[in-house]
Structure formats: C-alpha cells, structure tokens
Design a protein around this motif. Structure first.
Motif, PDB file in Angstrom:
ATOM      1  N   SER A  92       0.827  -1.212   0.000  1.00  0.00           N
ATOM      2  CA  SER A  92       0.000   0.000   0.000  1.00  0.00           C
ATOM      3  C   SER A  92       0.855   1.254   0.000  1.00  0.00           C
ATOM      4  CB  SER A  92      -0.931   0.000   1.216  1.00  0.00           C
ATOM      5  OG  SER A  92      -1.885  -1.020   1.118  1.00  0.00           O
ATOM      6  N   ARG A  93       1.901   1.270   0.822  1.00  0.00           N
ATOM      7  CA  ARG A  93       2.752   2.458   0.895  1.00  0.00           C
ATOM      8  C   ARG A  93       3.457   2.719  -0.429  1.00  0.00           C
ATOM      9  NH1 ARG A  93       5.101   5.796   4.539  1.00  0.00           N
ATOM     10  NH2 ARG A  93       3.787   4.907   6.161  1.00  0.00           N
TER      11      ARG A  93
ATOM     12  N   LEU B 267       3.180 -10.637  -5.700  1.00  0.00           N
ATOM     13  CA  LEU B 267       2.535 -10.481  -4.394  1.00  0.00           C
ATOM     14  C   LEU B 267       1.412  -9.475  -4.581  1.00  0.00           C
ATOM     15  CD1 LEU B 267       2.611 -11.235  -1.372  1.00  0.00           C
ATOM     16  CD2 LEU B 267       4.013  -9.203  -1.010  1.00  0.00           C
ATOM     17  N   GLN B 268       0.194  -9.843  -4.243  1.00  0.00           N
ATOM     18  CA  GLN B 268      -0.980  -9.042  -4.614  1.00  0.00           C
ATOM     19  C   GLN B 268      -1.860  -8.780  -3.396  1.00  0.00           C
ATOM     20  OE1 GLN B 268      -3.034  -9.281  -8.620  1.00  0.00           O
ATOM     21  NE2 GLN B 268      -4.375 -10.575  -7.431  1.00  0.00           N
ATOM     22  N   LEU B 269      -2.329  -7.529  -3.285  1.00  0.00           N
ATOM     23  CA  LEU B 269      -3.230  -7.110  -2.215  1.00  0.00           C
ATOM     24  C   LEU B 269      -4.547  -6.664  -2.830  1.00  0.00           C
ATOM     25  CD1 LEU B 269      -3.713  -6.394   0.803  1.00  0.00           C
ATOM     26  CD2 LEU B 269      -2.818  -4.113   0.280  1.00  0.00           C
ATOM     27  N   CYS B 270      -5.638  -7.296  -2.401  1.00  0.00           N
ATOM     28  CA  CYS B 270      -6.971  -6.960  -2.893  1.00  0.00           C
ATOM     29  C   CYS B 270      -7.777  -6.357  -1.746  1.00  0.00           C
ATOM     30  CB  CYS B 270      -7.697  -8.203  -3.426  1.00  0.00           C
ATOM     31  SG  CYS B 270      -6.719  -9.201  -4.551  1.00  0.00           S
TER      32      CYS B 270
ATOM     33  N   MET C 235     -18.875  -2.385   1.734  1.00  0.00           N
ATOM     34  CA  MET C 235     -19.352  -1.013   1.812  1.00  0.00           C
ATOM     35  C   MET C 235     -18.185  -0.064   2.041  1.00  0.00           C
ATOM     36  SD  MET C 235     -22.777  -1.643   4.082  1.00  0.00           S
ATOM     37  CE  MET C 235     -23.311   0.062   3.925  1.00  0.00           C
ATOM     38  N   GLY C 236     -16.990  -0.475   1.632  1.00  0.00           N
ATOM     39  CA  GLY C 236     -15.802   0.324   1.850  1.00  0.00           C
ATOM     40  C   GLY C 236     -15.782   1.579   1.005  1.00  0.00           C
ATOM     41  N   SER C 237     -14.873   2.478   1.373  1.00  0.00           N
ATOM     42  CA  SER C 237     -14.733   3.739   0.643  1.00  0.00           C
ATOM     43  C   SER C 237     -13.640   3.666  -0.397  1.00  0.00           C
ATOM     44  CB  SER C 237     -14.424   4.869   1.629  1.00  0.00           C
ATOM     45  OG  SER C 237     -13.204   4.612   2.305  1.00  0.00           O
ATOM     46  N   CYS C 238     -12.951   2.529  -0.493  1.00  0.00           N
ATOM     47  CA  CYS C 238     -11.842   2.396  -1.443  1.00  0.00           C
ATOM     48  C   CYS C 238     -11.737   0.933  -1.876  1.00  0.00           C
ATOM     49  CB  CYS C 238     -10.543   2.864  -0.792  1.00  0.00           C
ATOM     50  SG  CYS C 238      -9.099   2.760  -1.850  1.00  0.00           S
ATOM     51  N   PHE C 239     -11.541   0.711  -3.177  1.00  0.00           N
ATOM     52  CA  PHE C 239     -11.409  -0.629  -3.743  1.00  0.00           C
ATOM     53  C   PHE C 239     -10.084  -0.672  -4.501  1.00  0.00           C
ATOM     54  CE2 PHE C 239     -15.749   0.519  -3.189  1.00  0.00           C
ATOM     55  CZ  PHE C 239     -16.402  -0.619  -2.753  1.00  0.00           C
ATOM     56  N   GLN C 240      -9.220  -1.621  -4.151  1.00  0.00           N
ATOM     57  CA  GLN C 240      -7.858  -1.617  -4.702  1.00  0.00           C
ATOM     58  C   GLN C 240      -7.422  -2.996  -5.170  1.00  0.00           C
ATOM     59  OE1 GLN C 240      -5.529   1.990  -2.314  1.00  0.00           O
ATOM     60  NE2 GLN C 240      -4.879  -0.096  -2.087  1.00  0.00           N
ATOM     61  N   LEU C 241      -6.552  -2.975  -6.174  1.00  0.00           N
ATOM     62  CA  LEU C 241      -5.814  -4.157  -6.603  1.00  0.00           C
ATOM     63  C   LEU C 241      -4.375  -3.700  -6.810  1.00  0.00           C
ATOM     64  CD1 LEU C 241      -5.976  -7.170  -7.514  1.00  0.00           C
ATOM     65  CD2 LEU C 241      -6.144  -6.317  -9.857  1.00  0.00           C
ATOM     66  N   VAL C 242      -3.494  -4.077  -5.889  1.00  0.00           N
ATOM     67  CA  VAL C 242      -2.101  -3.639  -5.900  1.00  0.00           C
ATOM     68  C   VAL C 242      -1.213  -4.869  -5.914  1.00  0.00           C
ATOM     69  CG1 VAL C 242      -0.328  -2.282  -4.723  1.00  0.00           C
ATOM     70  CG2 VAL C 242      -2.711  -1.547  -4.634  1.00  0.00           C
ATOM     71  N   PHE C 243      -0.162  -4.857  -6.725  1.00  0.00           N
ATOM     72  CA  PHE C 243       0.701  -6.028  -6.847  1.00  0.00           C
ATOM     73  C   PHE C 243       2.136  -5.590  -7.105  1.00  0.00           C
ATOM     74  CE2 PHE C 243      -1.646  -5.002 -10.682  1.00  0.00           C
ATOM     75  CZ  PHE C 243      -0.632  -4.759 -11.597  1.00  0.00           C
TER      76      PHE C 243
ATOM     77  N   LEU D 244       9.847  -4.523  -3.028  1.00  0.00           N
ATOM     78  CA  LEU D 244       8.532  -4.477  -3.655  1.00  0.00           C
ATOM     79  C   LEU D 244       8.391  -3.194  -4.460  1.00  0.00           C
ATOM     80  CD1 LEU D 244       6.269  -5.666  -0.674  1.00  0.00           C
ATOM     81  CD2 LEU D 244       7.214  -7.052  -2.525  1.00  0.00           C
ATOM     82  N   ILE D 245       8.063  -3.326  -5.741  1.00  0.00           N
ATOM     83  CA  ILE D 245       7.782  -2.180  -6.622  1.00  0.00           C
ATOM     84  C   ILE D 245       6.305  -2.270  -6.972  1.00  0.00           C
ATOM     85  CG2 ILE D 245       8.365  -1.002  -8.768  1.00  0.00           C
ATOM     86  CD1 ILE D 245      11.079  -2.339  -8.683  1.00  0.00           C
ATOM     87  N   SER D 246       5.477  -1.491  -6.275  1.00  0.00           N
ATOM     88  CA  SER D 246       4.021  -1.638  -6.351  1.00  0.00           C
ATOM     89  C   SER D 246       3.434  -0.956  -7.578  1.00  0.00           C
ATOM     90  CB  SER D 246       3.374  -1.048  -5.093  1.00  0.00           C
ATOM     91  OG  SER D 246       3.883  -1.657  -3.930  1.00  0.00           O
ATOM     92  N   SER D 247       2.448  -1.607  -8.168  1.00  0.00           N
ATOM     93  CA  SER D 247       1.636  -1.044  -9.242  1.00  0.00           C
ATOM     94  C   SER D 247       0.199  -1.497  -9.001  1.00  0.00           C
ATOM     95  CB  SER D 247       2.121  -1.533 -10.610  1.00  0.00           C
ATOM     96  OG  SER D 247       3.467  -1.165 -10.843  1.00  0.00           O
ATOM     97  N   GLY D 248      -0.742  -0.864  -9.699  1.00  0.00           N
ATOM     98  CA  GLY D 248      -2.104  -1.341  -9.548  1.00  0.00           C
ATOM     99  C   GLY D 248      -3.178  -0.318  -9.810  1.00  0.00           C
ATOM    100  N   PHE D 249      -4.369  -0.622  -9.273  1.00  0.00           N
ATOM    101  CA  PHE D 249      -5.584   0.156  -9.524  1.00  0.00           C
ATOM    102  C   PHE D 249      -6.229   0.544  -8.195  1.00  0.00           C
ATOM    103  CE2 PHE D 249      -4.889  -2.999 -12.785  1.00  0.00           C
ATOM    104  CZ  PHE D 249      -5.098  -2.334 -13.980  1.00  0.00           C
ATOM    105  N   ARG D 250      -6.881   1.706  -8.195  1.00  0.00           N
ATOM    106  CA  ARG D 250      -7.685   2.141  -7.053  1.00  0.00           C
ATOM    107  C   ARG D 250      -8.968   2.766  -7.581  1.00  0.00           C
ATOM    108  NH1 ARG D 250      -4.727   6.087  -3.285  1.00  0.00           N
ATOM    109  NH2 ARG D 250      -4.020   4.151  -2.294  1.00  0.00           N
ATOM    110  N   VAL D 251     -10.096   2.311  -7.060  1.00  0.00           N
ATOM    111  CA  VAL D 251     -11.399   2.873  -7.437  1.00  0.00           C
ATOM    112  C   VAL D 251     -12.051   3.428  -6.177  1.00  0.00           C
ATOM    113  CG1 VAL D 251     -13.598   2.466  -8.583  1.00  0.00           C
ATOM    114  CG2 VAL D 251     -11.591   1.126  -9.248  1.00  0.00           C
TER     115      VAL D 251
END
Length: 837
Positions: free
Chosen positions: A400-401, A549-552, A560-568, A581-588
């Motif tokens: 996340s960071r 390595l993936q965080l959903c 009912m969250g305020s943030c939806f993420q897919l980071v890997f 870790l070199i993070s990339s991904g999506f946030r909605v």
C-alpha cells in the motif's frame, strides 16, 4: 486423587454399560492413573482411533489388558464429548462477555440519547423565548465575554500547551460519551454480538466526524500503543513525527506532532496536520489519547515539500480505552476533521465532505486493526506458508505504501515529473533515489531508478467491487505479460531487455495462492503465479513463470468500503521477508456514497441480465437504476525500473502501456455496467463487441451452407433481430480462432453458461483446455474431414468448463465460418443437450 470412571457392561452387546433402551446394565469401574495417562497419550495423537488402533493399544499396553475393547471405545467417545463441551463453554463465556460489554455500551448510548433529547427540549424552549422577545432591544452586554479559541492561544510555552491539552480532553470526552455532536448510526453497521462495534457518523456539525466503540481482547496499554502508531493501521497516513514531548500530570505526556496524509488520487493535493496530542489517565482508570490542531506552520517541512500539501484541521478527536471486567478493553474512537474541501475539484468534494468516508477509512479501520491483532495474539488466526502474521501484515503495508508513494509523488522522496508528449492524460514521473538497496545503482548493476506512469479517470455507472474483482480474475484482459516479465527482471542480477526485444508468450493461466486475509475479508493478501514461456531461436521453449505479491481490498460485492484496490508487485518464487517491492495497480473510489451498499445479486456474468423479462431482471430493476447513478474515480499507477541510458525509452513504453490499460478498463467498464434506460440487449452486445452482428451472420450463413439447414429460424434476418435469435438459441454455440492454438472468441448465452465464463473472459479459454483426452483425440481425428467438407459431427463426450467442472453433451457439430471473401474466418461448435456431470 481423582480417578476416571468407566462403565463395564454386563450385557451381550458390550455397549459401554447401557442396553439398547438406554438403561444401566452394569457397574462403575475406576481407571487407574496409569491407565488414564496411557489413554490420554493416545488421545493427544488421535482423538478418534479406529478399531484396529484400539486393538493395537490393548496389545501394546499391558495395564489396559483388563479393559474390554468396547469400553475403550466408550472412553474415547466420552473424552471427545468433554472436549466439545469445554470448547462450547468457552465460546459461550466469550459471547456472554461480549454481550455484557455491548449491553454496557448500549446503556451508555441510551443515556447519551436521553441527555440529547433533554438538551433539544431546553433548546426548543429557549428558541421560543427568543422569538417572543424579538421586539425587545438587542442586549450587547455579552460582547465582553469573548474567549480565545484553544488553537489560537500561545502554544510556545508549556503552561499554554497544558491548558490546551486539558480543554482538548474535555471536548473529546464530550464527543466520545456525551452530546457535543449529534451522532446517527451509520447505515449497514448494526450492533450485535457478532459485530465489531457501534459506528456512528456526525449530523450537522462542522467538518466531518465519525465515532466507533467496541470490545477488543487486548489490555488498554497495548491498545493505546497500537492506536498511537497511526501509520501501522491507517493506510493513508504517510508519516507521523513527534517534535516535542512534555510531561503532564498522572504520568501523561503532551506532544507536538506533525502528520502527513497521502493523496487518494492524482487529481488532488495531499493533506497535512500540525497538532497537539495528549495522553493521560482519567480518574476512573481509563486511558485517553486526544489530539487537536494548533495554529501556525509547525511541522518542520521544507518549502518545496509544503507546496504539495494542504494544511487540514484536526478538531478534538482521540481514543478512550476502558479496562473491561474479565479482561480486554472497551474502546471509544472519535475522528473529527476539517479537510478543506474547497481545495479540490467539485466532482471530488464528496471524498472530503462525507463523514461516512472518514468512518470507513479511519475510525472502523482502527477498530478492525486492533481486533485483528487481538485474534492473531490469541492464536485464532493461522496463516499458510509458515509466515508470521506480523510479517504478512508488513507486506500488505509495504504494498500500500509503495502504491501511495507512486500516486502522490512527493518531491522529498525524490520524485520529479518528466515532460509529456503533448497529451496530458498520463503523468510520467521518475525517481533516481527509489531503487534497490537505496544505492545509486539499480538492480541491473547500472545507475538507474524508477519510472512511474499514472493517470486518473472518472467512471460512470460502474460498480467498483465488480470492476476490481474482474481485473483480478481476468488479468489477460488488460495486462501484457512482457511488461510483467520486464518488471520481474528487476529482481534478477542479470541484465534486462525492454518488452519486445525478448518475445514472450503468456499461457493464459494464473494460479492464485492465498496468504492472509482480515476478519471480514476486506483485505486479501495472495501470491499470483503467471505461467509463460520465452520463445527465441537460440533458447527454444523455456519456462518463464512470474510471481506477484498481490493485495486486494473491497472485492466482495457486499463491501461497503470507501476504497477498492488491486495492488501487486513482482517477487521471487521464495520471497524473503525483506523482499523489495515495486508496487503497481488500480484504485477505485466511489464518489456517490450510497446508504444501502452494493446490491449483492450482481455477478461477473456479463450475459446474466440479457434475458428480457426474466424474473431476476425485474427483481433487480431498482438496484440497477441505483447502480446507474454511481460515479467513481479510477487511479492507475504502474512503476518500472530503468537503467539510466534507457530512461527515455522506458518512459515512452510506460506511457503507451498505461494508455492501453486505460482503454482496456474502459471496454471492461462498459461491459459490466448495469443496463441503462433505453439500452436493450442487442445494443449492449453490439456496443461491447462491434463485430458481433457481422460474426453472427457469418456463423448462421456458413452453417446453412455446409449442412443445408438453418441454425436459427429466419436466418436471413439481419442486425439486432438475428443477434437476438442467436443469443437465445437452445444449444451452446461457441466460436474459436482459426489458428495453431485455437482460442474461444465469441458465444451465445448457452455457450457462456456451459463454460461458466463471461463474454470478456472467453478468450482466456483455448479449445485444447476444455476437451478431455478422449474428446481431444476424437476432434483431432476429424480435423482432415472438417477441412475437406467444411463440417463434421462429433460423438457424445465430456468437456471441462472454465471453472473445471465436467460437462457432458450428446452430440457436437463443428463447421468452418466463412467471411465475405469466402476465406475461413474461424471455427464454430454447437454442443447439443449439454449438462453438468
């Protein structure tokens, strides 16, 4: 000395001292301590031994020689029963303790509401009196009673800070347990023994505020220690630095603290706070940590860094932690902020003006975090692969960071924006500091750094949870395996080449291995293995599997969250605890906060709503109308390592790749968007697949040409009418590409149902993956005949769905689909009378 007691049966059935009617037929016999010890040893190894194992026990233990085999069986039954009763008793005690604590909270809440009602009654009477006295001259004598706000007093001396701290404590307690704020229960958060607490949001106060209270199985001092370390549980907190610490009464402390928050998207600036934090113990023994903003420009920021932040205000907030009878703590959390919504574009202001967003991102996140740690500490949570919970939690925080760092791109982290190509849809930033091992040499052995390509876009009518889940489950729809391979090469010591210089082939298969998840499955940490191959004349066919390595976050439709993420981030197959870790991904991020959550009936089946007049569609009509009013902002950030001499090339590559991802997301979003008013089924298929009408016409015409009969009645129809009849055909019809490795490209409703997939994800399935060995042999044997006469009948057989289930069919027909130029465009299959085995 206590001795175990067993019943020796005198009846012929030897049923442990009772006949078939349940009557006592024998007498009690006492087990010796040695016998009990021997039985307990076996029970520890195997609580339910077989009859063979029990016979073996009697032979190996002479001290049990006088015990009948059936009596041994009864002993184990009784022992298991006692274990079960003990566990149930422990569970009931835990539930009772929770109910007691919850009852106490509800009584306090009821008392608060009664006080609020009383206050409103007096206020109403006062307002009536004021209205009656409007004709009287205004009394201005109160003008001399002007007090100085606490945050404007002299905070440069200890006495001034202590005065502010005491006032902050009083105001915080009035919010946590009093009536200073009009609290209303947050929709969807009902209290109960299985809930994690009572959550409320403010109504009609300045700024945004949220409150939560709940029971956690940790001691108060441990709870306070965790909550004060805000970066460990608040993902949007970039840093929290203590500049000054002063002693206070009751062993407490007063601190001057600077806190920085990340920007949630590339479209808004980040926030920072300069505040006082007061930790103390109140007379009833409860621990309190309260905080509020101070005036001035404190915080030790550089001028360049301060330009990237907007100074926000923390109104009196904090944590009240009470010791609970029987162990544990009752925790009250209050977050009250003024986030300066004026500084962001109007369309994004709901993110800064919604108390519910604060409740979800900060208040409940804190309560969930300490409950998660409590469960891990008690051993209730067991994770796979032998990783410690703290290590896995650190991986999630680092993912996340890294993603937040890429989105915000702070100058003091080394980020600088590069020049664009004239189209400002994608921002390119570089960082020569953010490289492996914090040296000036990249992982490739040469000077380099990180290129980040990021962009934000507004989405309309797209359920965030469904979009993020689709991106997770159908990676081949948007990702390029070559770019994954390029990023993964940063973990190797060998030189890397740009995508395209080393041709790669993705097999279309990804294997997801779960590592950890939070209690409500709001966050899931997992390892993803992508199967691929390198194809060159020199190397032949070599395996090039890639691990991520993936965080959903928030992929549950009911979330009912305020943030939806897919980071890997790419990792080695056996990644160490300190893996880079070199993070990339999506946030909605939803912009229209709904009170009833996302409808739970939505699925990833893009064709599920195509049945006109179906009961399901009618039942969910209102829900679809609600979904059609959804707005959200999507943020994408992808990071790529580079060597210095390749910086410009990697920047160009990254910009083009992110643009292609944006196009893919737009296409997917259009396909999963709920039906709009006036948009019928045929139009929706054509809008998602513009070639659909033409392809269906070719399929039907080729079928009639080869077999001499119509696939659908009135196949001479065109456009939407033919598309509708094809879609509703009673048999499964599927098309696959006419290539060396045929891949499915299109199908009707029954074909999609048979393969248990979606129109978008259909291309993940190849022809050779759905047939079993017998079906594959039968198909290959008929290929020459298919090529010669244009069609072939296949015998009954079994195939596999996309979910791995077996599907039987009575007969199948395969034929060549001819285009306008009479060349073979693809192959089509029709499976008759299929069913799941």
């Amino acid at each position: 000395m206590a001795a175990a007691v067993a019943m020796r049966s005198g009846s012929s059935d030897g049923g442990g001292g009772y006949d078939k009617g349940g009557l006592d037929t024998g007498k009690y016999v006492r087990y010796t301590p040695e016998q009990v010890e021997a039985l307990e040893r076996v029970y520890a190894e195997c609580p339910k031994p077989s009859s063979v194992r029990r016979q073996q026990l009697l032979r190996e233990c002479p001290i049990l020689a006088n015990i009948e085999p059936k009596q041994i069986k009864v002993w184990f039954q009784n022992r298991r029963c006692r274990d079960k009763q003990r566990k149930e008793s422990s569970r009931l005690q835990t539930v009772n303790r929770k109910l007691t604590a919850m009852n106490k909270l509800l009584m306090e809440e009821n008392e608060r509401l009664q006080k609020q009602v009383s206050h409103l009654v007096h206020e109403n009477a006062y307002m009536k009196q004021q209205l009656q006295n409007l004709s009287l001259p205004n009394d201005t004598s109160c003008e001399s009673n002007v007090t100085t706000p606490a945050n404007l007093r002299d905070a440069s001396n200890p006495s001034g800070l202590l005065s502010i701290a005491e006032e902050t404590l009083t105001e915080f307690l009035s919010k946590a347990t009093g009536t200073a704020i009009d609290w209303v229960q947050m929709p969807g958060m009902k209290p109960g023994p299985d809930s994690f607490g009572i959550v409320s949001v403010s109504h009609g106060c300045r700024g945004v505020a949220a409150r939560a209270c709940g029971l956690v199985n940790l001691e108060p001092t441990k709870v306070v220690e965790i909550l004060k370390d805000r970066p460990s549980w608040f993902r949007d907190c970039r840093s929290l630095e203590v500049f000054t610490m002063l002693p206070a009464g009751n062993g407490g402390t007063v601190e001057l603290v600077s806190m920085q928050m990340y920007a949630p998207t590339t479209l808004v600036p980040a926030r920072d706070f300069w505040m006082l934090r007061y930790t103390t113990t109140i007379p009833d023994g409860s621990l309190v940590v309260c905080e509020r903003s101070l005036s001035g420009s404190g915080g030790g920021q550089s001028t360049a860094s301060a330009q990237q932040f907007v100074r926000a205000e923390m109104l009196p907030s904090g944590y009240l932690v009470r010791p609970c009878e029987g162990g544990g703590s009752i925790v009250h959390i209050v977050d009250h902020l003024d986030l300066e919504a004026w500084s962001v574009p109007e369309v994004l202001r709901p993110l800064y003006e919604s108390s519910r967003v604060v409740a979800q991102k900060m208040t409940t996140a804190a309560l969930r975090h300490i409950r998660q740690i409590a469960q891990e500490t008690s051993g209730e949570v067991v994770y796979t692969l032998g990783r410690q919970p703290a290590v896995l939690r650190t991986f999630s925080q680092r993912l996340s960071r890294g993603f937040n760092d890429a989105i915000s791109g702070f100058n003091d982290d080394g980020w600088s924006v590069m020049g664009g190509d004239g189209v400002e849809d994608v921002i390119i930033a570089c960082n020569s500091k953010k490289i492996r091992n914090n040296s000036n040499v990249s992982a490739f052995g040469a000077p380099g750094g990180i290129i980040c390509a990021k962009a934000s876009m507004l989405l309309q009518n797209v359920p965030p949870a469904i979009l993020v889940r689709f991106l997770r489950e159908h990676r081949s729809e948007w990702a390029d395996y070559n770019f994954d391979a390029y990023s993964a090469s940063a973990l190797k010591t060998s030189p890397c080449s740009l995508p395209g210089l080393r041709p790669m082939r993705f097999s279309g298969s990804q294997i997801i291995m779960p590592l950890a998840h939070t209690m409500e499955n709001e966050e899931i940490l997992e390892v993803v293995r992508l199967e691929g191959h390198t194809l060159t004349q020199d190397e032949g066919l070599l395996s090039r599997d890639i691990h991520l390595l993936q965080l959903c976050i928030g992929i549950d439709e009911k979330s009912m969250g305020s943030c939806f993420q897919l980071v890997f981030a790419p990792i080695d197959e056996l990644f160490p605890d300190d893996a880079p870790l070199i993070s990339s991904g999506f946030r909605v991020i939803p912009l229209d906060i709904k009170t009833d959550g996302v409808p739970s009936g939505r699925t990833l089946d893009l064709a599920s709503s195509l049945e006109v007049g179906s009961t399901t569609q009618q039942a969910s009509g209102d829900a679809c109308q609600d979904d059609c009013n959804l707005r959200s902002v999507l943020t994408i950030a992808f990071q790529f390592p580079y060597e210095m001499h390749l910086q410009d090339s990697v920047a160009t590559m990254a910009r083009q790749y992110v643009r292609s991802i944006l196009s893919a997301v737009q296409r997917v979003s259009m396909a999963i968007s709920p039906s709009r008013s006036g948009l019928n089924t045929g139009q929706k298929i054509i809008s998602g697949f513009p070639e659909a009408a033409t392809l269906v016409r070719w399929i039907c015409q080729s079928y009639q040409f080869h077999l001499g009969v119509e696939l659908v009645s009135h196949s001479d129809e065109a456009g939407e009418s033919l598309l509708r009849m094809f879609w509703d055909h009673q048999d499964a019809v599927l098309c696959c590409s006419f290539k060396e490795r045929p891949v499915f490209t299109f199908g009707n409703q029954m074909g999609i149902d048979m393969l248990e997939t979606t129109l978008i994800a259909l291309q993940d399935l190849s022809l050779d993956k759905i047939f079993d060995e017998a079906g594959t042999k039968a198909l290959y044997a008929e290929i020459p005949k298919l090529m010669e006469q244009g069609y072939v009948y296949l015998p009954a057989g079994v195939c596999l769905s996309g979910m791995g289930r077996h599907v039987s069919y009575e007969q199948a027909v395969a034929w060549k689909v001819l285009g306008e130029d009479s060349n073979v465009h693809c192959l089509a299959f029709c499976f008759v009378n299929w069913s799941f085995v």
